[in-house]
Structure formats: structure tokens, C-alpha cells
Design a protein around this motif. Structure first.
Motif, PDB file in Angstrom:
ATOM      1  N   GLU A 187      -9.917   3.735 -13.357  1.00  0.00           N
ATOM      2  CA  GLU A 187      -9.296   2.826 -14.314  1.00  0.00           C
ATOM      3  C   GLU A 187      -7.782   3.035 -14.351  1.00  0.00           C
ATOM      4  OE1 GLU A 187     -12.009   4.665 -14.994  1.00  0.00           O
ATOM      5  OE2 GLU A 187     -13.494   3.057 -15.123  1.00  0.00           O
ATOM      6  N   CYS A 188      -7.366   4.300 -14.367  1.00  0.00           N
ATOM      7  CA  CYS A 188      -5.930   4.604 -14.389  1.00  0.00           C
ATOM      8  C   CYS A 188      -5.250   4.124 -13.115  1.00  0.00           C
ATOM      9  CB  CYS A 188      -5.714   6.108 -14.557  1.00  0.00           C
ATOM     10  SG  CYS A 188      -6.255   6.774 -16.130  1.00  0.00           S
ATOM     11  N   VAL A 189      -5.885   4.359 -11.983  1.00  0.00           N
ATOM     12  CA  VAL A 189      -5.310   3.904 -10.716  1.00  0.00           C
ATOM     13  C   VAL A 189      -5.204   2.384 -10.713  1.00  0.00           C
ATOM     14  CG1 VAL A 189      -5.649   3.768  -8.217  1.00  0.00           C
ATOM     15  CG2 VAL A 189      -6.086   5.913  -9.400  1.00  0.00           C
ATOM     16  N   GLY A 190      -6.253   1.715 -11.211  1.00  0.00           N
ATOM     17  CA  GLY A 190      -6.222   0.256 -11.277  1.00  0.00           C
ATOM     18  C   GLY A 190      -5.055  -0.249 -12.106  1.00  0.00           C
ATOM     19  N   GLU A 191      -4.791   0.408 -13.249  1.00  0.00           N
ATOM     20  CA  GLU A 191      -3.649   0.018 -14.080  1.00  0.00           C
ATOM     21  C   GLU A 191      -2.335   0.259 -13.347  1.00  0.00           C
ATOM     22  OE1 GLU A 191      -3.464   1.316 -18.164  1.00  0.00           O
ATOM     23  OE2 GLU A 191      -5.658   1.358 -18.273  1.00  0.00           O
ATOM     24  N   ALA A 192      -2.216   1.400 -12.675  1.00  0.00           N
ATOM     25  CA  ALA A 192      -0.988   1.709 -11.940  1.00  0.00           C
ATOM     26  C   ALA A 192      -0.769   0.709 -10.809  1.00  0.00           C
ATOM     27  CB  ALA A 192      -1.044   3.139 -11.404  1.00  0.00           C
ATOM     28  N   VAL A 215       0.844  -1.198   0.000  1.00  0.00           N
ATOM     29  CA  VAL A 215       0.000   0.000   0.000  1.00  0.00           C
ATOM     30  C   VAL A 215       0.880   1.249   0.000  1.00  0.00           C
ATOM     31  CG1 VAL A 215      -1.645   1.356   1.360  1.00  0.00           C
ATOM     32  CG2 VAL A 215      -2.002  -1.084   1.046  1.00  0.00           C
ATOM     33  N   GLU A 216       1.952   1.234   0.759  1.00  0.00           N
ATOM     34  CA  GLU A 216       2.858   2.382   0.805  1.00  0.00           C
ATOM     35  C   GLU A 216       3.504   2.611  -0.568  1.00  0.00           C
ATOM     36  OE1 GLU A 216       6.786   3.718   3.273  1.00  0.00           O
ATOM     37  OE2 GLU A 216       5.281   2.504   4.309  1.00  0.00           O
ATOM     38  N   ALA A 217       3.891   1.526  -1.242  1.00  0.00           N
ATOM     39  CA  ALA A 217       4.468   1.642  -2.582  1.00  0.00           C
ATOM     40  C   ALA A 217       3.444   2.194  -3.567  1.00  0.00           C
ATOM     41  CB  ALA A 217       4.982   0.281  -3.051  1.00  0.00           C
ATOM     42  N   VAL A 218       2.193   1.787  -3.426  1.00  0.00           N
ATOM     43  CA  VAL A 218       1.121   2.296  -4.291  1.00  0.00           C
ATOM     44  C   VAL A 218       0.944   3.796  -4.052  1.00  0.00           C
ATOM     45  CG1 VAL A 218      -1.375   2.250  -4.705  1.00  0.00           C
ATOM     46  CG2 VAL A 218      -0.106   0.110  -4.544  1.00  0.00           C
ATOM     47  N   GLY A 219       0.882   4.206  -2.797  1.00  0.00           N
ATOM     48  CA  GLY A 219       0.728   5.630  -2.475  1.00  0.00           C
ATOM     49  C   GLY A 219       1.859   6.468  -3.036  1.00  0.00           C
ATOM     50  N   VAL A 237      -5.022   4.179   1.334  1.00  0.00           N
ATOM     51  CA  VAL A 237      -4.039   5.158   0.878  1.00  0.00           C
ATOM     52  C   VAL A 237      -4.356   6.531   1.473  1.00  0.00           C
ATOM     53  CG1 VAL A 237      -3.040   6.303  -1.155  1.00  0.00           C
ATOM     54  CG2 VAL A 237      -3.552   3.862  -1.233  1.00  0.00           C
ATOM     55  N   GLY A 238      -5.646   6.778   1.766  1.00  0.00           N
ATOM     56  CA  GLY A 238      -6.035   8.026   2.410  1.00  0.00           C
ATOM     57  C   GLY A 238      -6.405   9.140   1.444  1.00  0.00           C
ATOM     58  N   TRP A 239      -6.706   8.806   0.212  1.00  0.00           N
ATOM     59  CA  TRP A 239      -7.125   9.803  -0.763  1.00  0.00           C
ATOM     60  C   TRP A 239      -8.628   9.973  -0.715  1.00  0.00           C
ATOM     61  CZ3 TRP A 239      -4.222   9.696  -6.076  1.00  0.00           C
ATOM     62  CH2 TRP A 239      -2.855   9.853  -5.847  1.00  0.00           C
ATOM     63  N   SER A 240      -9.101  11.100  -1.248  1.00  0.00           N
ATOM     64  CA  SER A 240     -10.538  11.340  -1.344  1.00  0.00           C
ATOM     65  C   SER A 240     -10.858  11.832  -2.750  1.00  0.00           C
ATOM     66  CB  SER A 240     -10.987  12.380  -0.315  1.00  0.00           C
ATOM     67  OG  SER A 240     -10.350  13.609  -0.559  1.00  0.00           O
ATOM     68  N   LEU A 241     -12.127  11.836  -3.078  1.00  0.00           N
ATOM     69  CA  LEU A 241     -12.562  12.282  -4.395  1.00  0.00           C
ATOM     70  C   LEU A 241     -12.298  13.771  -4.548  1.00  0.00           C
ATOM     71  CD1 LEU A 241     -14.084  11.772  -7.066  1.00  0.00           C
ATOM     72  CD2 LEU A 241     -16.177  12.298  -5.835  1.00  0.00           C
ATOM     73  N   ALA A 263       3.794   5.690  -5.639  1.00  0.00           N
ATOM     74  CA  ALA A 263       3.676   5.683  -7.104  1.00  0.00           C
ATOM     75  C   ALA A 263       2.588   6.634  -7.570  1.00  0.00           C
ATOM     76  CB  ALA A 263       3.398   4.263  -7.595  1.00  0.00           C
ATOM     77  N   LEU A 264       1.438   6.638  -6.896  1.00  0.00           N
ATOM     78  CA  LEU A 264       0.343   7.522  -7.284  1.00  0.00           C
ATOM     79  C   LEU A 264       0.702   8.983  -7.037  1.00  0.00           C
ATOM     80  CD1 LEU A 264      -2.748   5.532  -5.977  1.00  0.00           C
ATOM     81  CD2 LEU A 264      -1.809   5.572  -8.294  1.00  0.00           C
ATOM     82  N   GLY A 265       1.507   9.223  -6.024  1.00  0.00           N
ATOM     83  CA  GLY A 265       1.919  10.582  -5.703  1.00  0.00           C
ATOM     84  C   GLY A 265       2.752  11.238  -6.797  1.00  0.00           C
ATOM     85  N   ARG A 266       3.350  10.437  -7.654  1.00  0.00           N
ATOM     86  CA  ARG A 266       4.140  10.995  -8.758  1.00  0.00           C
ATOM     87  C   ARG A 266       3.256  11.572  -9.858  1.00  0.00           C
ATOM     88  NH1 ARG A 266       7.519   6.157  -8.056  1.00  0.00           N
ATOM     89  NH2 ARG A 266       6.470   5.302  -9.880  1.00  0.00           N
ATOM     90  N   GLY A 267       1.974  11.235  -9.839  1.00  0.00           N
ATOM     91  CA  GLY A 267       1.037  11.795 -10.804  1.00  0.00           C
ATOM     92  C   GLY A 267       0.727  10.850 -11.942  1.00  0.00           C
ATOM     93  N   ALA A 268      -0.391  11.117 -12.588  1.00  0.00           N
ATOM     94  CA  ALA A 268      -0.872  10.246 -13.657  1.00  0.00           C
ATOM     95  C   ALA A 268       0.023  10.308 -14.890  1.00  0.00           C
ATOM     96  CB  ALA A 268      -2.315  10.610 -14.014  1.00  0.00           C
ATOM     97  N   GLN A 269       0.538  11.491 -15.208  1.00  0.00           N
ATOM     98  CA  GLN A 269       1.376  11.616 -16.397  1.00  0.00           C
ATOM     99  C   GLN A 269       2.681  10.846 -16.251  1.00  0.00           C
ATOM    100  OE1 GLN A 269       1.416  15.889 -16.950  1.00  0.00           O
ATOM    101  NE2 GLN A 269      -0.124  15.708 -18.574  1.00  0.00           N
ATOM    102  N   ALA A 270       3.197  10.737 -15.039  1.00  0.00           N
ATOM    103  CA  ALA A 270       4.411   9.955 -14.812  1.00  0.00           C
ATOM    104  C   ALA A 270       4.193   8.478 -15.116  1.00  0.00           C
ATOM    105  CB  ALA A 270       4.881  10.123 -13.362  1.00  0.00           C
ATOM    106  N   HIS A 271       2.938   8.055 -15.129  1.00  0.00           N
ATOM    107  CA  HIS A 271       2.601   6.665 -15.437  1.00  0.00           C
ATOM    108  C   HIS A 271       2.112   6.499 -16.872  1.00  0.00           C
ATOM    109  CE1 HIS A 271       3.122   5.045 -11.389  1.00  0.00           C
ATOM    110  NE2 HIS A 271       2.743   6.247 -11.000  1.00  0.00           N
ATOM    111  N   GLY A 272       2.231   7.561 -17.673  1.00  0.00           N
ATOM    112  CA  GLY A 272       1.892   7.471 -19.078  1.00  0.00           C
ATOM    113  C   GLY A 272       0.462   7.813 -19.441  1.00  0.00           C
ATOM    114  N   PHE A 273      -0.293   8.402 -18.524  1.00  0.00           N
ATOM    115  CA  PHE A 273      -1.670   8.788 -18.822  1.00  0.00           C
ATOM    116  C   PHE A 273      -1.676  10.245 -19.267  1.00  0.00           C
ATOM    117  CE2 PHE A 273      -1.974   5.475 -15.520  1.00  0.00           C
ATOM    118  CZ  PHE A 273      -2.607   4.499 -16.279  1.00  0.00           C
ATOM    119  N   GLU A 274      -2.293  10.514 -20.411  1.00  0.00           N
ATOM    120  CA  GLU A 274      -2.261  11.847 -21.008  1.00  0.00           C
ATOM    121  C   GLU A 274      -2.961  12.911 -20.180  1.00  0.00           C
ATOM    122  OE1 GLU A 274      -3.518  12.127 -25.052  1.00  0.00           O
ATOM    123  OE2 GLU A 274      -2.464  10.287 -25.602  1.00  0.00           O
TER     124      GLU A 274
END
Length: 135
Positions: free
Chosen positions: A74-79, A50-54, A101-105, A56-67
Motif C-alpha cells: 500500500e505504501c509503495v502504491g502511494e509513493a 521505473v528508474e525514478a520509482v526505484g 525495480v528488482g526488489w524482493s520480499l 524514490a523508494l531507495g530513500r526509504g518509507a520514512q522519507a515519504h512520510g510513512f511512520e
């Protein structure tokens, strides 16, 4: 008022719960009343991941190749699948994000592309006082 009803009111439960606890205690002792782990499957993503996921997500969607640069379920699921190797349903991704992870909408503010901040500031400073004064 019975002793059971007094205990129930003091603890904030119904009298039947107190009676059931008494039966369990008489039959199996105090250890039978201890809280047990919840039933059900353990989470697919363990606490160490979970910490690794948090992170990775903190780097942002574009860092994972999402435009778009914005996270969708869906993007989070892929990441999550890339980081952990675990494929989750949309509901599981939501529970992971909000519960572990502690995120909210969050929704981005919608603003017109044509918006001119300097013109808005000028209007508020000059036009609005004139209109307000004319009332």
C-alpha cells in the motif's frame, strides 16, 4: 523415427509444434515465424519512470512520510502514485517491484525488545560450556 520427431526432440518441443511451424512457413514464409511482441496492455509505468520509482523508494518509507519505516504494498502504491501520477493495483505494484525495480520480499527479524546481547554473550561463553561439559 520421422524427420519431424527428430527435429522436435532436438529443439525440445512436441512434434505438433514442428508441424505447425512448417505449415506457417509454407504459407507465409520465414518472417511469419519471427518472435512478436507479447499481447496485452503496455505497462502503465514506462521504463523512464521505473528508474525514478526505484530512486524514490531507495530513500526509504520514512522519507515519504510513512511512520513504520518499512515498505508495504500500500505504501509503495502511494509513493508510485506521487512520483508518477499513476495509481496501480496491489498486484501491479508487486509486479513493478519484483519484475522491474528488482526488489524482493524481505521481512524484518523479530526480536524481543527485552533482548540483552551482552547477557546472551556471557551465557554462551560461560554457562553453555558448563552445561555441555556436564552431559
Amino acid at each position: 523415427m520421422s524427420r519431424t520427431a527428430e527435429i522436435a526432440r532436438a529443439v525440445g518441443v512436441c512434434a505438433e509444434s514442428v508441424r505447425r511451424w512448417c505449415r506457417v512457413w509454407e504459407k507465409d514464409g520465414a518472417s511469419a515465424l519471427r518472435r512478436r511482441a507479447s499481447a496485452g496492455c503496455p505497462p502503465k509505468v514506462d521504463d523512464s519512470r521505473v528508474e525514478a520509482v526505484g530512486t524514490a523508494l531507495g530513500r526509504g518509507a520514512q522519507a515519504h512520510g510513512f511512520e513504520a519505516g518499512l515498505w508495504t504494498l500500500e505504501c509503495v502504491g502511494e509513493a508510485v502514485a506521487r512520483v508518477t501520477g499513476v495509481v496501480l493495483s496491489r498486484a501491479s505494484v508487486w509486479r513493478l517491484l519484483t519484475g522491474r525495480v528488482g526488489w524482493s520480499l524481505q521481512r524484518p527479524e523479530r526480536r524481543a525488545v527485552e533482548r540483552d546481547e551482552s547477557e546472551i554473550a556471557r551465557w554462551v561463553a560461560h554457562e553453555w560450556p558448563r552445561i555441555k561439559k556436564g552431559r
